[in-house]
Design an enzyme around this catalytic site. Sequence first.
Site, PDB file in Angstrom:
ATOM      1  N   ASN A  40      66.768 -17.537  10.844  1.00  0.00           N
ATOM      2  CA  ASN A  40      65.685 -17.429  11.406  1.00  0.00           C
ATOM      3  C   ASN A  40      66.000 -17.049  12.785  1.00  0.00           C
ATOM      4  O   ASN A  40      64.920 -16.158  13.184  1.00  0.00           O
ATOM      5  CB  ASN A  40      64.838 -18.686  10.925  1.00  0.00           C
ATOM      6  CG  ASN A  40      64.907 -19.094   9.352  1.00  0.00           C
ATOM      7  OD1 ASN A  40      64.557 -18.318   8.817  1.00  0.00           O
ATOM      8  ND2 ASN A  40      63.953 -20.606   9.234  1.00  0.00           N
TER       9      ASN A  40
ATOM     10  N   THR B  48      29.635  15.210  29.530  1.00  0.00           N
ATOM     11  CA  THR B  48      29.982  14.574  29.428  1.00  0.00           C
ATOM     12  C   THR B  48      28.888  14.331  27.838  1.00  0.00           C
ATOM     13  O   THR B  48      27.840  14.827  27.626  1.00  0.00           O
ATOM     14  CB  THR B  48      28.685  13.514  30.259  1.00  0.00           C
ATOM     15  OG1 THR B  48      27.988  13.747  30.610  1.00  0.00           O
ATOM     16  CG2 THR B  48      29.700  13.128  31.904  1.00  0.00           C
ATOM     17  N   HIS B  49      28.419  13.514  27.331  1.00  0.00           N
ATOM     18  CA  HIS B  49      28.195  13.719  25.804  1.00  0.00           C
ATOM     19  C   HIS B  49      28.574  14.911  25.177  1.00  0.00           C
ATOM     20  O   HIS B  49      27.387  15.888  24.079  1.00  0.00           O
ATOM     21  CB  HIS B  49      26.661  13.502  26.014  1.00  0.00           C
ATOM     22  CG  HIS B  49      25.809  12.554  26.522  1.00  0.00           C
ATOM     23  ND1 HIS B  49      26.175  11.312  26.625  1.00  0.00           N
ATOM     24  CD2 HIS B  49      25.982  12.354  28.276  1.00  0.00           C
ATOM     25  CE1 HIS B  49      25.690  10.380  27.386  1.00  0.00           C
ATOM     26  NE2 HIS B  49      25.413  11.541  28.728  1.00  0.00           N
TER      27      HIS B  49
ATOM     28  N   SER C 237      46.573  28.731   7.130  1.00  0.00           N
ATOM     29  CA  SER C 237      46.096  28.833   5.417  1.00  0.00           C
ATOM     30  C   SER C 237      46.450  29.675   4.542  1.00  0.00           C
ATOM     31  O   SER C 237      47.104  30.908   4.248  1.00  0.00           O
ATOM     32  CB  SER C 237      44.401  28.981   5.840  1.00  0.00           C
ATOM     33  OG  SER C 237      43.953  29.366   4.466  1.00  0.00           O
TER      34      SER C 237
ATOM     35  N   LYS D 273      43.258  32.863   9.482  1.00  0.00           N
ATOM     36  CA  LYS D 273      43.587  31.324  10.240  1.00  0.00           C
ATOM     37  C   LYS D 273      44.772  31.159  11.106  1.00  0.00           C
ATOM     38  O   LYS D 273      45.943  30.608  10.524  1.00  0.00           O
ATOM     39  CB  LYS D 273      43.411  29.627   9.209  1.00  0.00           C
ATOM     40  CG  LYS D 273      42.121  29.430   8.350  1.00  0.00           C
ATOM     41  CD  LYS D 273      40.799  29.632   9.840  1.00  0.00           C
ATOM     42  CE  LYS D 273      40.701  28.345   9.334  1.00  0.00           C
ATOM     43  NZ  LYS D 273      40.601  27.180   8.321  1.00  0.00           N
TER      44      LYS D 273
ATOM     45  N   ASN E 146      45.786  26.910  12.334  1.00  0.00           N
ATOM     46  CA  ASN E 146      45.303  25.760  12.351  1.00  0.00           C
ATOM     47  C   ASN E 146      46.040  25.121  13.470  1.00  0.00           C
ATOM     48  O   ASN E 146      47.034  24.428  13.447  1.00  0.00           O
ATOM     49  CB  ASN E 146      45.114  25.063  11.078  1.00  0.00           C
ATOM     50  CG  ASN E 146      44.446  25.545   9.997  1.00  0.00           C
ATOM     51  OD1 ASN E 146      43.214  26.422  10.886  1.00  0.00           O
ATOM     52  ND2 ASN E 146      44.696  25.579   9.151  1.00  0.00           N
TER      53      ASN E 146
ATOM     54  N   GLU F 215      45.871  17.401  15.364  1.00  0.00           N
ATOM     55  CA  GLU F 215      44.970  16.898  13.701  1.00  0.00           C
ATOM     56  C   GLU F 215      45.798  16.152  12.770  1.00  0.00           C
ATOM     57  O   GLU F 215      45.305  14.581  13.061  1.00  0.00           O
ATOM     58  CB  GLU F 215      44.947  17.710  13.111  1.00  0.00           C
ATOM     59  CG  GLU F 215      43.513  19.707  13.366  1.00  0.00           C
ATOM     60  CD  GLU F 215      43.628  19.717  12.463  1.00  0.00           C
ATOM     61  OE1 GLU F 215      41.959  19.939  11.680  1.00  0.00           O
ATOM     62  OE2 GLU F 215      44.337  20.529  11.803  1.00  0.00           O
TER      63      GLU F 215
ATOM     64  N   TYR G 197      58.808 -21.441  10.781  1.00  0.00           N
ATOM     65  CA  TYR G 197      59.696 -20.255  10.291  1.00  0.00           C
ATOM     66  C   TYR G 197      59.054 -19.760   8.745  1.00  0.00           C
ATOM     67  O   TYR G 197      58.772 -21.193   8.526  1.00  0.00           O
ATOM     68  CB  TYR G 197      61.205 -19.954  10.275  1.00  0.00           C
ATOM     69  CG  TYR G 197      61.452 -18.304   9.589  1.00  0.00           C
ATOM     70  CD1 TYR G 197      61.284 -17.028  10.292  1.00  0.00           C
ATOM     71  CD2 TYR G 197      61.471 -18.169   8.168  1.00  0.00           C
ATOM     72  CE1 TYR G 197      60.752 -16.224   9.228  1.00  0.00           C
ATOM     73  CE2 TYR G 197      61.164 -17.361   7.529  1.00  0.00           C
ATOM     74  CZ  TYR G 197      62.023 -15.846   8.029  1.00  0.00           C
ATOM     75  OH  TYR G 197      61.604 -14.726   7.441  1.00  0.00           O
TER      76      TYR G 197
HETATM   77  N1  ARG Z   1      64.901 -11.663   6.027  1.00  0.00           N
HETATM   78  C1  ARG Z   1      64.561 -12.510   6.550  1.00  0.00           C
HETATM   79  C2  ARG Z   1      63.388 -12.360   7.765  1.00  0.00           C
HETATM   80  O1  ARG Z   1      63.269 -10.660   8.008  1.00  0.00           O
HETATM   81  C3  ARG Z   1      65.238 -13.363   7.697  1.00  0.00           C
HETATM   82  C4  ARG Z   1      65.089 -14.415   7.587  1.00  0.00           C
HETATM   83  C5  ARG Z   1      64.565 -15.800   6.645  1.00  0.00           C
HETATM   84  N2  ARG Z   1      65.158 -16.650   6.748  1.00  0.00           N
HETATM   85  C6  ARG Z   1      65.062 -17.546   5.442  1.00  0.00           C
HETATM   86  N3  ARG Z   1      65.094 -19.213   5.608  1.00  0.00           N
HETATM   87  N4  ARG Z   1      64.694 -16.693   4.203  1.00  0.00           N
HETATM   88  O2  ARG Z   1      62.550 -12.987   8.095  1.00  0.00           O
END
Ligand code: ARG
Length: 474
Positions: free
Chosen positions: A125, A170-171, A292, A298, A300, A305, A332
Amino acid sequence: MSNSTPPSGQNQFANKAQAWSARFSEPVSDLVKRYTASVNFDQRMAKVDIQGSLAHADMLASIGIISSEDLTAIQSGMATILAEIEQGGFSWSLDLEDVHLNIEKRLVELIGDAGKRLHTGRSRNDQVATDIRLWLREEIDIALDLLRQLRHNLAKLAQQHADTILPGFTHLQVAQPVTFGHHLLAYAEMFGRDAERLVDCRKRVNRLPLGAAALAGTSYPIDRERVARTLGFDEVCRNSLDAVSDRDFAIEFCAAAALIMTHISRFSEELIIWMSPRVGFIDLADRFCTGSSIMPQKKNPDVPELARGKTGRVNGHLIALLTLMKGQPLAYNKDNQEDKEGLFDAADTIRETLTIFADLVGGIKVKPEAMRSAALQGFATATDLADYLVKKGIPFRDAHETVAHAVRACEEQGCDLADLSLDQLKQFHERIEGDVFEVLTLEGSVAARNHIGGTAPERVRIEAQRVLDQTVAN
Ligand code: ARG
């Protein structure tokens, strides 16, 4: 993948069913495996994942949690892994879910127990939160350099066209004459603010989550400031729950990216209009256009775009990330794994778009004659005539009305204000004198707007120089 029960506690990566522990009694289906895995897209964070792991290991050794021999083994193992990844020889496994587990498993394969000690005091995490920040920091620096180049090229072109006059709209109706240099510098301003936003966003990206562990911190006497210094973070995240869970820094980046694309999209829209044969103000270099398959005549403007089109997907990533975050309780949640693809795509899109546009601006072929004749057509100097009357003592509203009559008469006769003789002009107001023709010319009109932010050629030269000075290559 086998369903058999592996020996408890050992060989923890041997089988997905036991990837976490003996706690799990059945494997996930192939579909669930694919559904939950992120390795196909998060492997692009491999380099920063290794960088983060090395800083963590260095810190663990510094406080005596792992030995210096373990640290050396981790360093050499990671060097091998990095080389394998860079040479394309690393085998990524969906069974190992994500970039973090893939690299850790390979490390254990290469160096044994020292590899198993790396994850001490850390969780995926805080690891993933750190990786994203490291990755994003690099992307921000790249985008800032590209914005610099784009602004530099806009300013160069603006300098060359400080005196080139086209109608300002403008516009989308002809309003007043402006210089093309001034028009281009409007975009240099927008991209300048985009750069400011990225610089500001970078401050909040550049804080270290590592040390938050799963959510509550860790019982090891870790030295987070040392890790922050090693990785070049300016600060350490001050709350473990927040550090592992919030992705506001990524949302901020997507917001900045969406604005960059929005500005690119506005510019694209103008390039497309200017390049239309009906307008014919510019031509784009062939390398940004296609033909094209059916219409031989053409050419383009595909690149502008597509840039206009790609703005939609970056805006979409911003909304997706905001929505991803809004329902999450602390800390998390796996929802956060969904932050990456949109973030990566937003960064890729602005990187490629800005790279192309910096070059495209240098290849714009300007057609000053077409601009000039358009500016002569739409009574662009009508406001100048009104201002002229004001300077002769007529209240502005009366002057406005007088000029409206003159414009209407011109329209009926099919001519421009500057085509009327002094006698004809005098019929609209007796205070009109011979000096009126100075303000009815396009040059007189733009030159008169010589204040900060005005369109006068002299101003444009000053502002273009200012942008050029700001954007010299470092
Ligand atoms: N692959 C997970 C992510 O992108 C990593 C963290 C996962 N943590 C867990 N406790 N499952 O967030």
